[in-house]
Design an enzyme around this catalytic site. Sequence first.
Site, mmCIF file in Angstrom:
data_model
loop_
_atom_site.group_PDB
_atom_site.id
_atom_site.type_symbol
_atom_site.label_atom_id
_atom_site.label_comp_id
_atom_site.label_asym_id
_atom_site.label_seq_id
_atom_site.Cartn_x
_atom_site.Cartn_y
_atom_site.Cartn_z
ATOM 1 N N GLU A 94 0.826 -1.196 0.000
ATOM 2 C CA GLU A 94 0.000 0.000 0.000
ATOM 3 C C GLU A 94 0.859 1.245 0.000
ATOM 4 O OE1 GLU A 94 -4.012 -1.514 2.172
ATOM 5 O OE2 GLU A 94 -2.336 -1.095 3.469
ATOM 6 N N CYS A 138 3.435 8.592 1.010
ATOM 7 C CA CYS A 138 4.073 7.652 1.947
ATOM 8 C C CYS A 138 4.231 6.319 1.214
ATOM 9 C CB CYS A 138 3.150 7.511 3.159
ATOM 10 S SG CYS A 138 3.710 6.290 4.343
ATOM 11 N N CYS A 145 7.339 -6.753 7.473
ATOM 12 C CA CYS A 145 8.550 -6.196 8.091
ATOM 13 C C CYS A 145 9.089 -7.199 9.103
ATOM 14 C CB CYS A 145 8.230 -4.873 8.787
ATOM 15 S SG CYS A 145 9.684 -4.094 9.542
ATOM 16 N N CYS A 149 7.882 -4.848 15.685
ATOM 17 C CA CYS A 149 7.319 -3.923 16.671
ATOM 18 C C CYS A 149 5.860 -4.316 16.934
ATOM 19 C CB CYS A 149 7.385 -2.485 16.176
ATOM 20 S SG CYS A 149 9.040 -2.002 15.653
ATOM 21 N N CYS A 152 2.633 -2.376 15.490
ATOM 22 C CA CYS A 152 2.583 -2.087 14.055
ATOM 23 C C CYS A 152 2.098 -3.296 13.268
ATOM 24 C CB CYS A 152 3.981 -1.676 13.603
ATOM 25 S SG CYS A 152 4.162 -1.563 11.816
ATOM 26 N N CYS A 369 -0.647 5.695 10.028
ATOM 27 C CA CYS A 369 0.632 5.039 10.328
ATOM 28 C C CYS A 369 0.407 3.691 10.983
ATOM 29 C CB CYS A 369 1.439 5.843 11.341
ATOM 30 S SG CYS A 369 1.880 7.448 10.804
HETATM 31 N N1 SAH Z 1 10.029 0.884 9.560
HETATM 32 C C1 SAH Z 1 10.201 2.283 9.592
HETATM 33 C C2 SAH Z 1 9.264 3.027 8.660
HETATM 34 C C3 SAH Z 1 7.853 2.533 8.595
HETATM 35 S S1 SAH Z 1 6.898 2.725 10.052
HETATM 36 C C4 SAH Z 1 10.112 2.818 11.004
HETATM 37 O O1 SAH Z 1 9.722 2.081 11.892
HETATM 38 O O2 SAH Z 1 10.467 3.966 11.201
HETATM 39 C C5 SAH Z 1 6.589 4.487 10.026
HETATM 40 C C6 SAH Z 1 6.177 5.049 11.380
HETATM 41 O O3 SAH Z 1 4.881 4.572 11.765
HETATM 42 C C7 SAH Z 1 7.118 4.649 12.506
HETATM 43 O O4 SAH Z 1 7.481 5.753 13.292
HETATM 44 C C8 SAH Z 1 6.284 3.687 13.287
HETATM 45 O O5 SAH Z 1 6.682 3.583 14.608
HETATM 46 C C9 SAH Z 1 4.915 4.263 13.136
HETATM 47 N N2 SAH Z 1 3.873 3.316 13.482
HETATM 48 C C10 SAH Z 1 3.857 1.986 13.277
HETATM 49 N N3 SAH Z 1 2.707 1.449 13.750
HETATM 50 C C11 SAH Z 1 1.993 2.465 14.267
HETATM 51 C C12 SAH Z 1 0.710 2.550 14.881
HETATM 52 N N4 SAH Z 1 -0.045 1.476 15.048
HETATM 53 N N5 SAH Z 1 0.283 3.753 15.276
HETATM 54 C C13 SAH Z 1 1.045 4.865 15.080
HETATM 55 N N6 SAH Z 1 2.248 4.840 14.508
HETATM 56 C C14 SAH Z 1 2.724 3.652 14.110
HETATM 57 FE FE1 SF4 Z 2 8.760 -2.461 10.879
HETATM 58 FE FE2 SF4 Z 2 6.503 -1.412 11.766
HETATM 59 FE FE3 SF4 Z 2 8.622 -1.518 13.375
HETATM 60 FE FE4 SF4 Z 2 8.607 0.174 11.277
HETATM 61 S S1 SF4 Z 2 7.254 0.240 13.046
HETATM 62 S S2 SF4 Z 2 10.268 -1.205 11.933
HETATM 63 S S3 SF4 Z 2 7.424 -1.045 9.791
HETATM 64 S S4 SF4 Z 2 7.531 -3.280 12.543
#
Ligand code: SAH
Ligand code: SF4
Length: 386
Positions: A94, A138, A145, A149, A152, A369
């Site tokens: 996406e 974006c 990934c 985390c 996410c 995000c």
């Molecule tokens: N992997 C990279 C880029 C993609 S994630 C990273 O982690 O930076 C982009 C941003 O979205 C990151 O700051 C991540 O922490 C945030 N993010 C991921 N899941 C989220 C959620 N459920 N709510 C708000 N932000 C989130």
């Molecule tokens: Fe991967 Fe999501 Fe963590 Fe970014 S926030 S590093 S996309 S698991």
Amino acid sequence: MRSTPLHPVARLPEEWSTSLAARGERSFTAKQVFHWIHRRGILDPAAMTNLPARLREHLAAEGLGEVLTPERVHRSEDGTRKLLLRLRDGATIETVLLPSVSGPGSQAQLDADAAAADDDEDDDAEAGAAPRVRVTQCISTQVGCAMGCGFCASGVAGLKRHLGAEEIAGQVLLGRAMLEEGEDLRNVVYMGMGEPLHNYENTARSLRLLTHPEGINLSTRRVTVSTSGLVPEIARLGADFGGQIALAISLHAADDETRSALMPINRKYPLDELLAALRAYPLPRRRRITIEYTLVAGQNDDPAEARRLAKLLRGLPVKINLIPMNPIEASSLGPPAQERVAAFQEVLTQAGYSCFVRRRRGDDVSAACGQLVLLGAKPKVRRALG
Ligand code: SAH
Ligand code: SF4
């Protein structure tokens, strides 16, 4: 050494020169082919009318054609568009188009949304010119990934595969083609699905493609790579692009225990190493690193953590984006109450930091995000408290 040949959309002009010269083509055809693909966004060789027919046939045989097929476009009430794209192997990713929002206070909001190191004054306010809508796109760098985390959706899904540079840059070619009347593509943020620096080679190549003066020609400072903190690759990005690419760091905590609980990568690259990498990043003068801080209720939202954060970042040129966690189906974690977000922000503002709360965009189409998921699955409908 690459095991597979570079996809035509991933080739830089100099690489076209080499491959076309080897075929006996005239030297200017390299630039023409690159222009068709990256400046004009045309991927169908049959439409490249100024090229000799034998070259068009060759390009078709090389697989130049659709890299990504748009499957669905979801349009949010706030103007955000989420594109679900299908890759050649059937996987889906996406990408999200975020038009700037108009109205009072919108610029600060846009800056927070874009997270781009865009600190200069407005440069499109020419006398009499109609106001243009600036769009931030974006983009994704992986299917899923590997970083895991827990807050996410991409992390919970795990890594399916890396995207090729043609698939990363291809999202922008498509996004640009879908702009509406009055819109300009202004910023690109690597904040979609995946960890860009885990797919370093393809991410770096896509950066070269997107910023190439003969192609889309995005300004490097309007392209932001967001990372969970892969220390060696932060150094590599800094060295390869001379610090010109804007950097965003997903910090989410100011102490190792809290950070490791939210982000497994912290066990490999703890905070002291990450902070050292940020200090060493060859940031141009007057530019700042964006610190992303996803606020998760009961995990990292205590005002004491905000005070630790203020201390940790002391002396670094940063701006802080607070992102109240967007709920995802796979997790019971959620955002803090609004007052708690405000209290966290207040500590950082009082400490002298420029700190925004990133507004939720595209919520109704799951484009916010962390909500980008593999098969476009719906997030759990949950409201933030307060
Ligand atoms: N992997 C990279 C880029 C993609 S994630 C990273 O982690 O930076 C982009 C941003 O979205 C990151 O700051 C991540 O922490 C945030 N993010 C991921 N899941 C989220 C959620 N459920 N709510 C708000 N932000 C989130
Ligand atoms: Fe991967 Fe999501 Fe963590 Fe970014 S926030 S590093 S996309 S698991």
